[in-house]
Structures are given as C-alpha cells and as structure tokens.
Design a protein around this motif. Sequence first.
Motif, mmCIF file in Angstrom:
data_model
loop_
_atom_site.group_PDB
_atom_site.id
_atom_site.type_symbol
_atom_site.label_atom_id
_atom_site.label_comp_id
_atom_site.label_asym_id
_atom_site.label_seq_id
_atom_site.Cartn_x
_atom_site.Cartn_y
_atom_site.Cartn_z
ATOM 1 N N THR B 103 -67.265 -29.815 27.818
ATOM 2 C CA THR B 103 -67.484 -30.337 29.170
ATOM 3 C C THR B 103 -66.328 -31.270 29.558
ATOM 4 O O THR B 103 -65.760 -31.165 30.641
ATOM 5 N N LEU B 104 -65.981 -32.162 28.636
ATOM 6 C CA LEU B 104 -64.870 -33.087 28.904
ATOM 7 C C LEU B 104 -63.589 -32.309 29.132
ATOM 8 O O LEU B 104 -62.847 -32.560 30.078
ATOM 9 N N LEU B 105 -63.338 -31.319 28.266
ATOM 10 C CA LEU B 105 -62.107 -30.534 28.384
ATOM 11 C C LEU B 105 -62.049 -29.761 29.698
ATOM 12 O O LEU B 105 -61.022 -29.692 30.355
ATOM 13 N N PHE B 106 -63.179 -29.181 30.059
ATOM 14 C CA PHE B 106 -63.228 -28.326 31.242
ATOM 15 C C PHE B 106 -63.097 -29.137 32.528
ATOM 16 O O PHE B 106 -62.521 -28.692 33.511
ATOM 17 N N SER B 107 -63.639 -30.359 32.515
ATOM 18 C CA SER B 107 -63.690 -31.150 33.758
ATOM 19 C C SER B 107 -62.298 -31.475 34.293
ATOM 20 O O SER B 107 -62.103 -31.561 35.497
ATOM 21 N N ALA B 108 -61.318 -31.627 33.381
ATOM 22 C CA ALA B 108 -59.991 -32.057 33.845
ATOM 23 C C ALA B 108 -59.296 -30.994 34.704
ATOM 24 O O ALA B 108 -58.941 -31.267 35.855
ATOM 25 N N PRO B 109 -59.086 -29.768 34.181
ATOM 26 C CA PRO B 109 -58.445 -28.775 35.039
ATOM 27 C C PRO B 109 -59.283 -28.451 36.271
ATOM 28 O O PRO B 109 -58.739 -28.235 37.358
ATOM 29 N N VAL B 110 -60.619 -28.443 36.102
ATOM 30 C CA VAL B 110 -61.469 -28.100 37.234
ATOM 31 C C VAL B 110 -61.345 -29.134 38.354
ATOM 32 O O VAL B 110 -61.325 -28.793 39.533
ATOM 33 N N SER B 111 -61.221 -30.402 37.971
ATOM 34 C CA SER B 111 -61.081 -31.418 39.024
ATOM 35 C C SER B 111 -59.783 -31.200 39.800
ATOM 36 O O SER B 111 -59.738 -31.360 41.014
ATOM 37 N N GLU B 112 -58.736 -30.802 39.097
ATOM 38 C CA GLU B 112 -57.459 -30.536 39.775
ATOM 39 C C GLU B 112 -57.568 -29.319 40.686
ATOM 40 O O GLU B 112 -57.052 -29.311 41.803
ATOM 41 N N ILE B 113 -58.268 -28.289 40.197
ATOM 42 C CA ILE B 113 -58.449 -27.077 41.005
ATOM 43 C C ILE B 113 -59.229 -27.412 42.276
ATOM 44 O O ILE B 113 -58.879 -27.001 43.379
#
Lengths: 246, 232
Positions: B103-113
């Motif tokens: 979840t932590l890993l996924f949140s970073a690129p997703v927030s940028e997208i």
Amino acid sequence: MLKIDHLKKGYEGNEILKGISLDVNKGDVISIIGPSGSGKTTLLRNITTLERADGGHIQFAGVDKDFQKLSSQDIQTIRRNVGFVFQNYNLFNNKTALQNITEGLIVARKVKKSEAEKIALKALERVGLSDRQNHYPSQLSGGQQQRVGIARAVALNPQVIFFDEPTSALDPELVGEVLKVMRDLAESGTTMVVVTHQMNFARHVSNKVIFMADGYIVEQGSPEEVFAHPSETRTKEFLTDILANV
Amino acid sequence: MENVRLIINFLGQLLPAINITLVVSVSSIILGSLLGLGLAAAKKSESAILRVISAVYVSVIRATPSIIMIFVVYYGMPLLFSGWFHVNIEGWNRMYFVIIALTLLFSAPVSEIMRSAYESVSKGQMEAGLMVGMTPFQTFYRILLPQAFVVALPNFANSVINLLKEGALTFTIGVVDMVAKAQMIVANNSGGYAWQTYCALALIYWVISLAIDKGVTLVEKSYQAKRKTIAA
C-alpha cells in the motif's frame, strides 16, 4: 441592481484595478472596451468572485458588503445570480451540449431533471443549436461551443450575464453567429456586461460604453458620447488606433 | 511435449495459491489508491506543511526497493506498535504486513498519476462549474474527476501491473503465495523441474497482466464509444 464601489485588485504589488465603480441597471447592455492589459477581464473576474478583490464594495442580490468581508454564503449567492460566458467557452468536456446546460440547473438549482431538460432545450433553440443537443464539445465548432456557453448562462436565468471577450478566441468567420445571438439577447431585455473588442457591437447594441485603461475607467457614457464625441485624449487615441485597423 | 505436460501439471498445483496473490494485490490497490488520493490532495493543498510532507513521502517511498519496504514494515511495525502503543502485533497474519508495505509503495506513484491527471484538466472547467452555481466539491466530483480518470487510466494500469509483480516478494516473509508454492514444488522434486515450475508461474502472471490491460482498454473504448453513439 448591481453596484460596485472602488474595486481594487493587484498581483504581487502590481495594481491592476485602481478603484473601479460600476452601476448596472436592469436591462442594461454595457460594453467595456479598452486596450489589452487595462484590467477589463480582471474586473469581470473580481465582480463574479472568480478572484477575490483586495478592496471595494458590492451591492447585489441582497449582498451589501466589502469584497474582503464576503462569507462563502455571500459568494455562493453572488455566483447563483450571475451568468458567465468565457473567452475559451469552458464547456464541460465530459458532458453533451444539453448536459452542459442542465448540469447547473440540476446540481446547483435543484431543478428536476425533466424540467431542466425542457429549459435547456429552449435555451439551445434560442441559440439555434437544437440539433446539436447530444454532441460533445469536441464535436462542435468554436462558434457552436460559444453559443452553448451562452445558452448555459441564459438557462439559469441570472440577473446579469457577464461576457469575457466572447468572440476573441473564434475564427473570424465564426464571430458573426455568436454576435447575432448576443444581439438577440440584448434586444429581449437581458442584462449584460460585455468585455469586447467588437466595436460594432459596443456601438450599436449596448446602451452604455465604458472605456478602461491602466486600471481606471477613463470615460463612460452612451455609445454616441464615447464613440462620436469622446472627451478624453486617451479614448480618442484608442478609438483612432482600433478603428484604423478595422 | 513432455515439458508442456509438466508445465500444465504445475499450473494446476500453483493456481490454488492465486487467492493470496489476488487478496494482497486488490487490498493494496484499493488502500494505496485512497492513500494516493490523499497525498495528491495534500500536494495541491494550500498548506505548505502538507505539501512538503507529501513531497518528501513520495520521494522517499519511490526510492525504496519493494523488498526493503516489506522487511522494514515486517520487522519495524511490531517494534513501533509495542513501543508506542504497547500493542503486540507480532501474531498478525503476515499477509497484513505485505499489504501495508505494498500500500505504501503503491500510493507514491499513484499520487503522482492522480496529481498530473488532475492538472491536465483545464482550470476553466472548475471556473465554469462555479459560475453555474455549483460548489467546488460538486464541480470536482462531477466535472473534473471523470475527466482526470480517463487521463489517469493507462498509467494507473501500469502501476497496477508493477504492484502485481512486486507482490511476488510476498513469500520473503513466509506467506504462502504462488511463488512460495512454486518453491515448495521445486523442493519436493529435490530441485528438479525448476524451470518448468517457474515458467508455469510466469504464465499465470502474464495472464493476469493481460487481463488488466484488456480491462483498461475496454473501459477506455466504452468511454469513446459512448461519445460516438450519442453524437451519431
């Protein structure tokens, strides 16, 4: 009906509007003309609360306050009583022509969907686009988009509609159809404040012309007074320049 | 032919463990998207503190290799919980730790997208919404979000596939997912048929990725088709 007193607005120490006062009465068609950068668009954006003025007073739709003291309730009241036609149309890209008009009616005004569609169809008919009701903005020409933009404002039946250079983004051959719609509106008694470079419109359709330069209202009066007998040198220069290029 | 038969046989043995992979992935995608949305909102907020926190978070998380993140969460969180809240979470299902790490890993690129998709929608759309009397939230929800969604979709799908692959590290902390299952099969065969086993595993990942790709294409097509049929 709408009274603005000493509206001021600056950006980073640069004063764009240096105390503008304006009176709009019911049925008025006011054209605001002037050179680029004189603050015309900024004036409309501040009156309609798209931007927050630094100083000045507004009296409109039961709100009677300094701009800086407007509550979010006041802002909502002002917004629900004005219409706005943008230079770049700003139609909702994910909505059809019809939905562009019903959206505000249904969501903001809580009009029933069937009722909203009736109003929207009437508005589209008024701008001659009944046959385009199911088209998306990307499928319409600039002139058609702007006519939908006007229909969207009209359908809300606001006290006054502001037009921010409504024909400036259009190809020359599309300007006429938009001006015709605006002329029809004016003749039917719609209260309008129009920032424009279309001198013919300003001269022949409006009942009042305001000439702005460098953040001030330099001169205002009937079209006849401003165009035929301008009293300020600045106005004369502007008119000479612009009419020479027509 | 013998190899094909073997691979099909291994597929049958691996597939029951797909549940774990799917539960881990889907949970991380949902939670990570919500966290990503929050981060994107923080990045666009008026508070300088929120903007800085969001920027630092994204930059740190993006630089953290998945395996390190999984270990940090797995070994670090129980210490943190017992130290700060005096709660013992060592007995937790290990899957939870993987889900938290992903979840932590996924949140970073997703927030940028999400942020860049939001920025791609013109500012005029919000202004137009306000000028027909809608509130900022109504305009965001009804006008901006649907437009940003379409823009974000292809990149979002990419991130989902990445997450799926990073999820293959779940076995490192002892959760029996498909990868762990494959290792057991190889061990049971005394190290034999290793490449056939892992090929079967790769096939499964490929099919899932394909399904995600197809799903996204279908959603995109349905958006375009909707516009065409209405206008026709």
